[in-house]
Design a protein around this motif. Structure first.
Motif, PDB file in Angstrom:
ATOM      1  N   GLY A   1      -1.840 -29.234  31.746  1.00  8.55           N
ATOM      2  CA  GLY A   1      -2.539 -30.167  32.210  1.00  8.55           C
ATOM      3  C   GLY A   1      -2.531 -30.494  33.083  1.00  8.55           C
ATOM      4  O   GLY A   1      -1.418 -30.518  34.489  1.00  8.55           O
ATOM      5  N   ASP A   2      -2.913 -32.290  33.191  1.00  6.85           N
ATOM      6  CA  ASP A   2      -3.033 -32.829  34.851  1.00  6.85           C
ATOM      7  C   ASP A   2      -1.555 -34.001  34.998  1.00  6.85           C
ATOM      8  O   ASP A   2      -0.891 -34.345  33.423  1.00  6.85           O
ATOM      9  CB  ASP A   2      -4.193 -33.767  34.944  1.00  6.85           C
ATOM     10  CG  ASP A   2      -4.270 -34.695  34.156  1.00  6.85           C
ATOM     11  OD1 ASP A   2      -4.491 -34.276  32.973  1.00  6.85           O
ATOM     12  OD2 ASP A   2      -4.797 -35.657  34.460  1.00  6.85           O
TER      13      ASP A   2
ATOM     14  N   THR B   1      -7.683 -30.063  32.518  1.00  6.82           N
ATOM     15  CA  THR B   1      -7.256 -28.619  33.223  1.00  6.82           C
ATOM     16  C   THR B   1      -7.757 -27.482  33.956  1.00  6.82           C
ATOM     17  O   THR B   1      -9.067 -28.337  34.463  1.00  6.82           O
ATOM     18  CB  THR B   1      -6.914 -27.760  31.726  1.00  6.82           C
ATOM     19  OG1 THR B   1      -8.310 -27.380  31.160  1.00  6.82           O
ATOM     20  CG2 THR B   1      -6.281 -28.545  30.486  1.00  6.82           C
ATOM     21  N   PRO B   2      -6.763 -26.448  35.084  1.00  2.00           N
ATOM     22  CA  PRO B   2      -7.997 -25.784  35.066  1.00  2.00           C
ATOM     23  C   PRO B   2      -8.663 -25.136  34.517  1.00  2.00           C
ATOM     24  O   PRO B   2      -8.845 -24.407  33.398  1.00  2.00           O
ATOM     25  CB  PRO B   2      -6.584 -25.024  35.820  1.00  2.00           C
ATOM     26  CG  PRO B   2      -5.470 -24.776  34.977  1.00  2.00           C
ATOM     27  CD  PRO B   2      -5.635 -26.549  34.391  1.00  2.00           C
TER      28      PRO B   2
ATOM     29  N   GLY C   1       0.782 -30.272  35.618  1.00  2.00           N
ATOM     30  CA  GLY C   1       1.754 -30.339  35.093  1.00  2.00           C
ATOM     31  C   GLY C   1       2.003 -29.058  34.331  1.00  2.00           C
ATOM     32  O   GLY C   1       0.918 -28.453  33.941  1.00  2.00           O
ATOM     33  N   VAL C   2       3.525 -28.484  33.525  1.00  2.00           N
ATOM     34  CA  VAL C   2       3.313 -27.521  32.447  1.00  2.00           C
ATOM     35  C   VAL C   2       4.637 -27.468  32.227  1.00  2.00           C
ATOM     36  O   VAL C   2       6.073 -28.241  32.654  1.00  2.00           O
ATOM     37  CB  VAL C   2       3.337 -26.065  34.140  1.00  2.00           C
ATOM     38  CG1 VAL C   2       3.220 -24.745  33.217  1.00  2.00           C
ATOM     39  CG2 VAL C   2       2.513 -25.867  34.570  1.00  2.00           C
ATOM     40  N   MET C   3       4.373 -26.820  30.825  1.00  2.00           N
ATOM     41  CA  MET C   3       5.733 -26.917  30.599  1.00  2.00           C
ATOM     42  C   MET C   3       6.020 -25.762  29.969  1.00  2.00           C
ATOM     43  O   MET C   3       5.085 -25.840  28.766  1.00  2.00           O
ATOM     44  CB  MET C   3       5.615 -28.438  28.992  1.00  2.00           C
ATOM     45  CG  MET C   3       6.930 -28.419  28.253  1.00  2.00           C
ATOM     46  SD  MET C   3       8.014 -28.371  29.074  1.00  2.00           S
ATOM     47  CE  MET C   3       9.548 -29.538  28.153  1.00  2.00           C
TER      48      MET C   3
ATOM     49  N   ALA D   1      -1.755 -30.446  25.199  1.00  2.00           N
ATOM     50  CA  ALA D   1      -2.499 -30.266  25.471  1.00  2.00           C
ATOM     51  C   ALA D   1      -3.854 -29.118  25.208  1.00  2.00           C
ATOM     52  O   ALA D   1      -3.360 -28.891  24.624  1.00  2.00           O
ATOM     53  CB  ALA D   1      -1.696 -29.270  26.591  1.00  2.00           C
ATOM     54  N   GLU D   2      -4.276 -28.987  26.294  1.00  2.00           N
ATOM     55  CA  GLU D   2      -5.686 -28.805  26.134  1.00  2.00           C
ATOM     56  C   GLU D   2      -5.864 -27.417  26.144  1.00  2.00           C
ATOM     57  O   GLU D   2      -6.450 -27.063  25.759  1.00  2.00           O
ATOM     58  CB  GLU D   2      -6.183 -30.116  26.961  1.00  2.00           C
ATOM     59  CG  GLU D   2      -7.083 -31.490  26.733  1.00  2.00           C
ATOM     60  CD  GLU D   2      -7.677 -31.843  25.276  1.00  2.00           C
ATOM     61  OE1 GLU D   2      -8.701 -30.552  25.070  1.00  2.00           O
ATOM     62  OE2 GLU D   2      -7.030 -32.675  25.045  1.00  2.00           O
ATOM     63  N   LEU D   3      -5.222 -27.020  27.747  1.00  2.00           N
ATOM     64  CA  LEU D   3      -4.909 -25.373  27.210  1.00  2.00           C
ATOM     65  C   LEU D   3      -3.615 -24.882  27.229  1.00  2.00           C
ATOM     66  O   LEU D   3      -2.658 -25.680  28.047  1.00  2.00           O
ATOM     67  CB  LEU D   3      -4.675 -25.490  29.181  1.00  2.00           C
ATOM     68  CG  LEU D   3      -4.531 -24.161  29.234  1.00  2.00           C
ATOM     69  CD1 LEU D   3      -5.652 -23.156  28.845  1.00  2.00           C
ATOM     70  CD2 LEU D   3      -4.660 -23.675  30.895  1.00  2.00           C
TER      71      LEU D   3
END
Length: 184
Positions: A151-152, A14-15, A118-120, A76-78
């Motif tokens: 996440g990536d 993640t960023p 990647g974003v949802m 997701a981790e973030l």
């Protein structure tokens, strides 16, 4: 912008918080009547995601076996909670401030995607249930608009996205004119 896609399965990388802070510059041009900035974001990582899962279970009345957790916030981790935080203003109604908050979230989504993440955007019927609102520290005027799961992107999926030839949206159903002013 036309190449942006929601990525439902993101990877564990993640960023950083500082990268997200830099990407927030992309949110600056959001349409924001009177520059009220009626939104805020919360970053959920690690155990915060477990706390969210427990709040979602409370909201839905779900009981789990000991040691079992709600897997949804662990996709997701973030997670970035998007909160519309309107301010009383005689010229800017709350609905308009909610629209600004949604616009800010979408610009952040575009910035994250452009930066390679990647974003949802996920929400749900329990997003504003009392237990979930309390977890996020919302006041009565605020609205939780959902979470950006970040996440990536798996390299194979990235190739699939790059090769996509999804047709552009047909504008016809979305564009129109004012109704005829002549009385019937």
């Amino acid at each position: 912008m036309a190449s942006r896609r929601s990525v439902s399965k993101v990877g564990p990388h993640t960023p950083t918080d500082s990268e997200i802070a830099r990407l927030l510059a992309a949110v600056t041009p959001v349409a924001d009547h009177k520059a009220l900035r009626p939104w805020r974001l919360l970053l959920l990582r690690g155990g915060d995601r477990l706390r969210l899962g427990a709040a979602l279970d409370t909201a839905s009345g779900t009981e789990r076996a000991p040691g079992e957790v709600n897997p949804k916030p662990l996709r997701a981790e973030l997670l970035i909670a998007v909160i519309a935080s309107p301010t009383e203003h005689p010229k800017v109604p709350a609905w308009e401030q909610h629209a600004t908050a949604a616009g800010a979230a979408h610009l952040l989504e575009l910035a994250l995607f452009q930066a390679g993440w990647g974003v949802m955007w996920r929400s749900g019927v329990q997003a504003n249930a009392p237990a979930v609102r309390a977890l996020h520290g919302l006041d009565d005027s605020e609205l939780l608009m959902g979470w950006l799961y970040v996440g990536d992107i798996d390299p194979a999926f990235r190739e699939k996205l790059a090769a996509s030839n999804r047709p552009p949206l047909d504008p016809a159903p979305f564009l129109g004119r004012l109704p005829d002013p002549t009385p019937r």
